[in-house]
Design a protein around this motif. Structure first.
Motif: not given
Length: 499
Positions: A136-157
């Protein structure tokens, strides 16, 4: 943004109480609710619109690890979950990964994860998976709007499809980690341990926010507490259970050296919180006085720890490599120092912010379109390498959308009135799609130079307000079912094609 991967730890699933937490506990790829103990995990269908769900058939898996969602579309720049939140509130976000050989391979893929438009970390779970563990990975973030987005993305590896097993989003109280400027930074958890424990992690309901406090025992003498601690007295609200045990020295007058966390740290700035309690029964001598140093630098001098407990924190503490915490008792002390728990989080600079008007505008367009590009969720402009397909942005104090081109994407649906929010846009090309309905009012788009809507199925009138756009020089609307005439104020401009 950070260019290296964060450290990850083995997942412990002794958690509970999603409803009581007022949190979202999302089982990715699941087709129905799943109950583990007294935890209800929701299927992920209402939080994500792309990717494929699959089941894992390994024996002995917890239900929440028995499914996952993977993302095979190599053309998409990111794959996003969008979870409802309360604006301007802090949230604990946790992502969980268990590969299970879903793609027929032997090693899990490596890829990036993104939170609120900022590259959070690289996801590399190979080491844990080789030992049969989830990560698992964990973060603390401030929601600046009415939703929080969590995304995955490809990289060179990335060699195969990014995937995810679970996503959790839990609100935090205002006092928790309140020394951090969450308008400019997020916190990414490196380690959270309760010392002297050798059993499973402390979590909800003992921790009201379902943080994981992993057990840590490396042979240092342990003590058990004889007095209770009130978590409400601490800003970070640590669970009372982490104070029940601690580590100390074998005899009074000795310094305690703790090599923690048990990983090499990349050079960065960190949030460090340390928790202490005198373990003895309450009495006139139930306190300990000692100095606290981190890597030889004074963290706090003359700390007086009683049975009520104490907390120290450093909001921006530079660290790298191995870390040593040294507790040195005051001269003449008859008892040694003691420490019960600690948290370490990397201070993660946010990667910028897209103008709220543009976010509203692009999200409105996405809702109005049928089958928009797969990456049309989350932040439309950030990170810079992961903008929405067909969207061009200009960086600044607030990032702006300056161009939109979905030519021949076979997008259906209609053009949302929210397009009027894109007040910095200069070029709109929606040529060769299956768009229906009217052309919405675009009168606020004073920077618009080029508008291409030809070869769709648009109906109604060409809005007269287009004639008031001072910079509009290209208007192409032929091969639609529009009625009326081109506004007279446009007739003397170049490159105007109506029919």
């Amino acid at each position: 943004m950070i260019p290296f991967s964060l450290f990850c730890v083995a997942l412990v699933f002794s958690i509970a109480g999603a409803d009581a937490l007022s949190a979202y506990q999302i089982s990715c790829g699941a087709r129905s609710e799943e109950v583990v103990g007294d935890v209800t995990w929701d299927p992920d269908g209402r939080f994500v619109s792309v990717g494929n769900a699959t089941d894992l058939h390994s024996s002995g898996l917890l239900p929440v690890l028995s499914s996952l969602r993977y993302f095979p579309d190599v053309s998409a720049r990111k794959y996003c979950y969008v979870v409802p939140t309360e604006r301007k509130r802090k949230y604990l976000v946790r992502t969980t990964y268990f590969y299970g050989g879903f793609d027929g391979g032997t090693a899990p893929p490596v890829f990036d994860q993104i939170i609120e438009g900022t590259r959070w970390s690289e996801v590399d779970t190979a080491g844990d998976y080789a030992r049969g563990l989830a990560t698992y990975y964990e973060a603390v973030v401030l929601a600046t709007g009415k939703a929080v987005s969590v995304c995955l993305a490809r990289n060179a590896a990335t060699k195969s499809s990014p995937f995810i097993s679970a996503l959790e989003v839990a609100p935090l109280e205002d006092s928790v980690y309140n020394s951090t400027d969450f308008g400019s930074y997020a916190l990414s958890t490196i380690a959270r341990h309760s010392f002297g424990h050798n059993v499973s992690a402390v979590s909800y309901p003992l921790d009201r926010f379902n943080r994981y406090w992993e057990a840590h025992n490396d042979g240092i003498p342990t003590v058990e507490s004889q007095a209770s601690v009130s978590p409400v007295a601490f800003w970070n609200k640590p669970p009372e259970d982490v104070f029940r045990r601690g580590v100390t020295t074998a005899s009074g007058g000795e310094s305690l050296e703790l090599h923690w966390p048990p990983v090499q740290l990349p050079a960065a700035t960190y949030y460090l919180a340390l928790y202490f309690q005198d373990n003895r029964a309450r009495g006139p001598l139930s306190w300990r006085v000692f100095d606290v140093a981190v890597n030889g630098e004074t963290f706090f001098a003359g700390l007086n720890v009683s049975t009520a407990g104490s907390m120290l924190y450093g909001a921006k503490w530079p660290l790298s490599g191995r870390t040593k915490i040294t507790l040195t008792p005051a001269p003449g002390s008859l008892v040694g120092p003691v420490i019960n728990a600690a948290e370490l989080m990397m201070v993660l600079p946010l990667g910028g912010r897209t103008h709220p008007r543009d976010v509203i505008g692009m999200q409105g367009l996405a809702r109005g379109f049928d089958n928009p590009p797969a990456d049309w969720a989350g932040d439309p402009c950030l990170p810079q390498k992961n903008t929405w397909t067909g969207v061009t942005c200009k960086q600044g104090q607030l990032t702006r959308v300056v161009a939109l081109n979905l030519t021949n994407f076979i997008v259906g649906g209609s053009i949302s009135d929210n397009i009027a929010n894109l007040t910095a846009i200069s070029s709109i090309w929606l040529v060769g799609n299956n768009l229906t309905g009217p052309i919405p009012d675009m009168s606020p788009l004073h920077h618009l130079v080029s508008l291409h809507l030809e070869n769709n199925r648009l109906t109604g009138l060409v809005p007269p307000s287009l004639g008031n756009l001072p910079r509009l020089r290209q208007l192409y609307v032929q091969n639609n079912a529009l009625q009326g005439k081109v506004p007279s104020s446009l007739k003397n401009r170049t490159n105007i094609t109506f029919q």
